[in-house]
Every structure is written in C-alpha cells, then in structure tokens.
Enzyme design. Structure first.
Site, PDB file in Angstrom:
ATOM      1  N   ARG A  11      -6.750  -5.913   3.017  1.00  0.00           N
ATOM      2  CA  ARG A  11      -5.866  -4.863   3.512  1.00  0.00           C
ATOM      3  C   ARG A  11      -6.422  -3.455   3.190  1.00  0.00           C
ATOM      4  NH1 ARG A  11      -1.220  -3.415   6.425  1.00  0.00           N
ATOM      5  NH2 ARG A  11      -0.217  -1.700   5.376  1.00  0.00           N
ATOM      6  N   PRO A  36       2.407  -3.353   8.821  1.00  0.00           N
ATOM      7  CA  PRO A  36       1.925  -2.376   9.802  1.00  0.00           C
ATOM      8  C   PRO A  36       1.132  -1.261   9.129  1.00  0.00           C
ATOM      9  CG  PRO A  36       4.270  -2.071   9.399  1.00  0.00           C
ATOM     10  CD  PRO A  36       3.854  -3.263   8.601  1.00  0.00           C
ATOM     11  N   ILE A  37       0.371  -0.505   9.934  1.00  0.00           N
ATOM     12  CA  ILE A  37      -0.340   0.671   9.399  1.00  0.00           C
ATOM     13  C   ILE A  37       0.127   1.940  10.118  1.00  0.00           C
ATOM     14  CG2 ILE A  37      -2.382  -0.573   8.548  1.00  0.00           C
ATOM     15  CD1 ILE A  37      -3.852   0.395  11.112  1.00  0.00           C
ATOM     16  N   LEU A  79       2.289   4.172   9.310  1.00  0.00           N
ATOM     17  CA  LEU A  79       2.402   5.377   8.472  1.00  0.00           C
ATOM     18  C   LEU A  79       1.030   5.971   8.197  1.00  0.00           C
ATOM     19  CD1 LEU A  79       5.053   4.134   5.882  1.00  0.00           C
ATOM     20  CD2 LEU A  79       5.410   5.618   7.839  1.00  0.00           C
ATOM     21  N   ASP A 136       4.455  -6.819  -6.908  1.00  0.00           N
ATOM     22  CA  ASP A 136       3.321  -7.672  -7.250  1.00  0.00           C
ATOM     23  C   ASP A 136       3.606  -8.553  -8.473  1.00  0.00           C
ATOM     24  OD1 ASP A 136       1.915  -6.684  -5.154  1.00  0.00           O
ATOM     25  OD2 ASP A 136       0.530  -5.469  -6.326  1.00  0.00           O
ATOM     26  N   ILE A 140      10.444  -4.840  -1.034  1.00  0.00           N
ATOM     27  CA  ILE A 140       9.264  -4.172  -0.470  1.00  0.00           C
ATOM     28  C   ILE A 140       8.701  -4.940   0.731  1.00  0.00           C
ATOM     29  CG2 ILE A 140       6.963  -3.219  -0.961  1.00  0.00           C
ATOM     30  CD1 ILE A 140       9.154  -1.868  -2.583  1.00  0.00           C
ATOM     31  N   ARG A 164      -9.391 -12.826  -5.681  1.00  0.00           N
ATOM     32  CA  ARG A 164      -9.336 -11.494  -5.084  1.00  0.00           C
ATOM     33  C   ARG A 164      -8.892 -10.451  -6.108  1.00  0.00           C
ATOM     34  NH1 ARG A 164      -5.366 -10.871  -1.053  1.00  0.00           N
ATOM     35  NH2 ARG A 164      -6.162  -8.782  -1.284  1.00  0.00           N
TER      36      ARG A 164
END
Ligand code: UD1
Length: 416
Positions: free
Chosen positions: A92, A122-123, A125, A305, A327, A397
């Site tokens: 991401r 989504p991106i 923003l 997280d 979130i 990751r």
C-alpha cells in the site's frame, strides 16, 4: 512453503530490543528521493516491505544498499518517474512515492497500490490533496498520469486524518512554491518521525504530531543520517504475547508514550506494567480478565493495527471484551482463524465480542493479513499443543524476525 510451528503453553521471560518502525521507514524511503544526495537510515528494519521500497528506488534509478547495518540511498541519479504495476502491487505504501516523485521531478506515472486486504482502501484523499496543490492527475486504463510542473502551497483540510494522505501531502508540499498548511492531519508518531527526517534534509516542516502541519516548499539540500523510531505495533505484539502466556518481559528501545492506549488495555486486563525512558516491563500471571470496550481510533486513540493482536491476548480472559473497529471496514478476517483454535468470538459489522474460554488448542491456521498473522502468533503461544501457521509472508512484511525474537523470550517456536 514456509510455516511457523509453535508449541504453546510456556511462559515468556526476558528482554528484547524492539525493531525500527515499518510505518515510519516506508514514507521516509519515499521521502529520500526529495534530496539529490545521500540518505542513511539507522535502525532500519529488514522487512519484505522495505525490500519492496528498495526495488522501487532502484527502478527509479536511485542507489539503495545495505551498509554497516544501515540502509543507504543515493537519489542523485534518479532517472525515471514511473512505477510499474508489479511494484505498486507489492504494498500500500508505494502510493507515498507519488507525492515524492512529483515534488522532485514534476511528473509521475503509476497504478493503484496493493497491501493488506482490510476492506476498501481508496486513495481519493491522496489524489485530492495533490490536486489542491496544483497537480494535474488523469486516470487512464488503471494507470495514473500526474503532472505537477508548478505546485503551489495553500491551506488544505483533510476530510479525515488519513496517515498516508498526510504523508503524501507533506512530501508533495516540499516541492510546492510557498507555504502549505495541512489541517486535520493525522497525528501518528510516524508522521513526526517523517517531519524529523525531512527537516534533517533541509526541508522546512513543523507541527507534525498535532493536527496542523506547516510546510514551506523548498529543495532538500542536506545529506541526512536518521535513526528510525521504534515500532509501536511490534512492541504491542510482544507485550500482548507476554500478557497471554504469563511471565515477565522487558522491551527496550521503545517509546512508552506511543503505547499508552495499548498498555492501558493490558493493565485493565490484569497485567502489571512499568515504564521508564525507552523501556516497558510487563508482568502477567497469564490469567487475564476482560478489558471492557476497545474502540480503534486515529492516534492517540487505540491503534487499529493492534486490534487483532490484543484480541488474541484476551481469548482466554475471564468475561467478555467488546472490540469496535472504526478505521477499516473489514478488519476481522483473523477471527475465523482464532475460532479454529477454540476462541469464542462473534462479529456483527464493526463490533466483535470476545468471550473468554478456559483454554485454546493448537491448530493449523492461516495468516489473513499482517496483523492478523501476528494475532495467530499470540494465540498460538498461549494455546495447548501445536499450532502451525501458514501464509507467513504476511508476518514478514512487518516483523524483521518474529521467530528469533519470541525464541529469545523462551517461546518454543520455529520456522520450517
Ligand atoms: C496507515 C498504516 C496502517 C494503519 C493505518 C491506520 C502505514 C504504512 N500504514 O495506513 O498500518 O492501519 O494507517 O492507522 O503507515 N481512506 C480513504 N481515502 C483515502 C485514504 C484513506 O477513505 O484516500 C480511509 C481508509 O480506507 C481508512 C481510513 O481512511 O478507512 C484510514 O486510512 P489511512 O489512515 O489512510 O491508512 P493508511 O495510510 O493506508
């Protein structure tokens, strides 16, 4: 294929130094291209997401090498402004390169980023703030073509405090003419670490850590050596593991103020916690109680997280803990895996209710995403018998070597 095998049921004891933060180093690596010179990163975690950033940097024509325990990037030779689809899909955070490439070169071409499946990500923003700075963005056949020959600073209000959009805006604004004021910016500690890095390069940024950030557009001028902040979610993972198994664990090189909502929940569950500068000690008898209601929220609220990780610690806690995930829309994919181990969890929309069970039993389980994978580690350590975890690339990751770290605390755990 690799698996993690855990023989659960033992206590965790000992001390551990916490790795550098993934969510800090990834935007910093993107920011490294703002300066046509050298960046040296100390305490840089060796993660697959960091290697993915290194591949992007090299594709762009930068030099990126591990030297003497640190990662050194030289962006003086940057020669491309595009990121191919297969590199964008790896994580991401690749989208943060957009603001940085535009600031340095005024032109960028890339596709939509990949990353953990947590529901729609989504991106919009990110794109909105870049447009407000004057970038011309066009989407054609899945490819984003962006031109920003003359970005101009201005006041930009984010409609929600997105971490990534704040970072993208900060990097793009460094290349814009004049002052940018970001309102309703994310306040995560990783944003403050990014600011410290940018200032080290000679950029003028202030206010990070608060919801208003001011950026004075100017060329980055200095070679910089930066020490990456400690990873608060990795720290939360090992604290939760010790809470669930019982024992006493000392974490070193942590910032306890970044973890206050997590330690408050663990304290409510019956753990004893002591913190001082750079250190947290957690003591638990392994018999936890429910922690009330845990609501995820932007920092300084409880981190999304850490939701799966704390949930795993409370599976055997006496009583019921309610989780409200505010979130991400789909961040309970780990629940089915935890239930395979005997957990009692019911999910309805954004709410999950965990009712403590007397014991968990080891099982074959699969990582669904990075933090869901970390939750399986915590559950496996406190279960009776053997747990076999597959799809562990998700864990890699974000955790430099979780098996090494947990083994150092006495866990019976192996990578096979
Ligand atoms: C970052 C962290 C991730 C963490 C998250 C929330 C990194 C590399 N990742 O992700 O570990 O879980 O913050 O603390 O730092 N949103 C939109 N439109 C956008 C951007 C975001 O609607 O353009 C929404 C998201 O779908 C989500 C919310 O905003 O519901 C928060 O996302 P955001 O803060 O942007 O998270 P990331 O930066 O992706």
């Amino acid at each position: 294929m690799s698996y993690i095998i855990i023989q659960g049921g033992g206590k965790l004891e000992g001390a551990l130094t916490v790795q550098g933060a993934k969510n800090s180093v990834l935007p910093i690596l993107a920011a490294s291209i703002l300066h046509p010179g050298r960046t040296t990163l100390r305490n840089c975690p060796r993660l697959s997401d960091v290697e993915a950033s290194v591949r992007i940097l090299r594709h762009l024509g930068c030099r990126a090498e591990w030297e003497d325990g640190g990662l050194v990037v030289d962006a003086s030779s940057i020669s491309r402004w595009d990121i191919p689809d297969h590199l964008m899909r790896e994580m991401r955070s690749s989208v943060i390169f957009l603001g940085a490439i535009l600031a340095r070169l005024g032109w960028a071409e890339l596709s939509h980023p990949g990353g953990c499946e947590l529901g729609p990500r989504p991106i919009d923003l990110h794109l909105a703030v870049l447009r407000q700075l004057g970038a011309d963005l066009r989407e054609e056949g899945g490819c984003l073509r962006c031109m920003a020959q003359q970005m101009a600073g201005r006041e930009i209000a984010l409609s929600l405090p997105s971490v990534g959009a704040t970072e993208n805006a900060m990097l793009a604004a460094c290349g814009a003419e004049g002052e940018t004021i970001l309102v309703n910016a994310a306040r995560e500690p990783e944003i403050a670490d990014l600011q410290e890095f940018l200032c080290g390069m000679g950029c003028k940024v202030k206010g990070a850590g608060s919801s208003t950030i001011c950026i004075q557009g100017r060329q980055a001028t200095h070679d910089v050596c930066h020490t990456v902040m400690p990873d608060r979610i990795v720290a939360a993972t090992y604290l939760s593991a010790a809470a669930a198994t019982g024992g006493e664990v000392e974490l070193r090189q942590v910032n306890h103020s970044h973890l206050s909502t997590v330690t408050a929940a663990l304290h409510a569950a019956g753990c004893q916690i002591y913190s001082s500068a750079g250190q947290i000690v957690l003591r638990s008898d392994g018999r936890l109680k429910a922690a009330g209601t845990v609501r995820t929220a932007p920092y300084p609220g409880f981190p999304t997280d850490a939701q799966a990780i704390l949930m795993a610690a409370l599976l055997r806690g006496h009583g019921a803990t309610v989780f409200v995930e505010n979130i991400f829309e789909n961040r309970y994919r780990h629940v089915d895996e935890l239930c395979r181990m005997g957990a009692n969890i019911s999910v309805s929309g954004r709410v999950a209710v965990v009712t403590g069970v007397p014991a968990l039993s080891g099982a074959k389980v699969r990582c669904t995403d990075l933090r869901g994978g970390a939750a399986l580690l915590v559950a496996g350590l406190s279960a009776v018998g053997e747990t076999q975890i597959s799809d562990i690339f998700h864990i890699q990751r974000g955790y430099e070597d979780a098996v090494r770290d947990l083994r150092a605390l006495g866990a019976r755990i192996a990578l096979v």
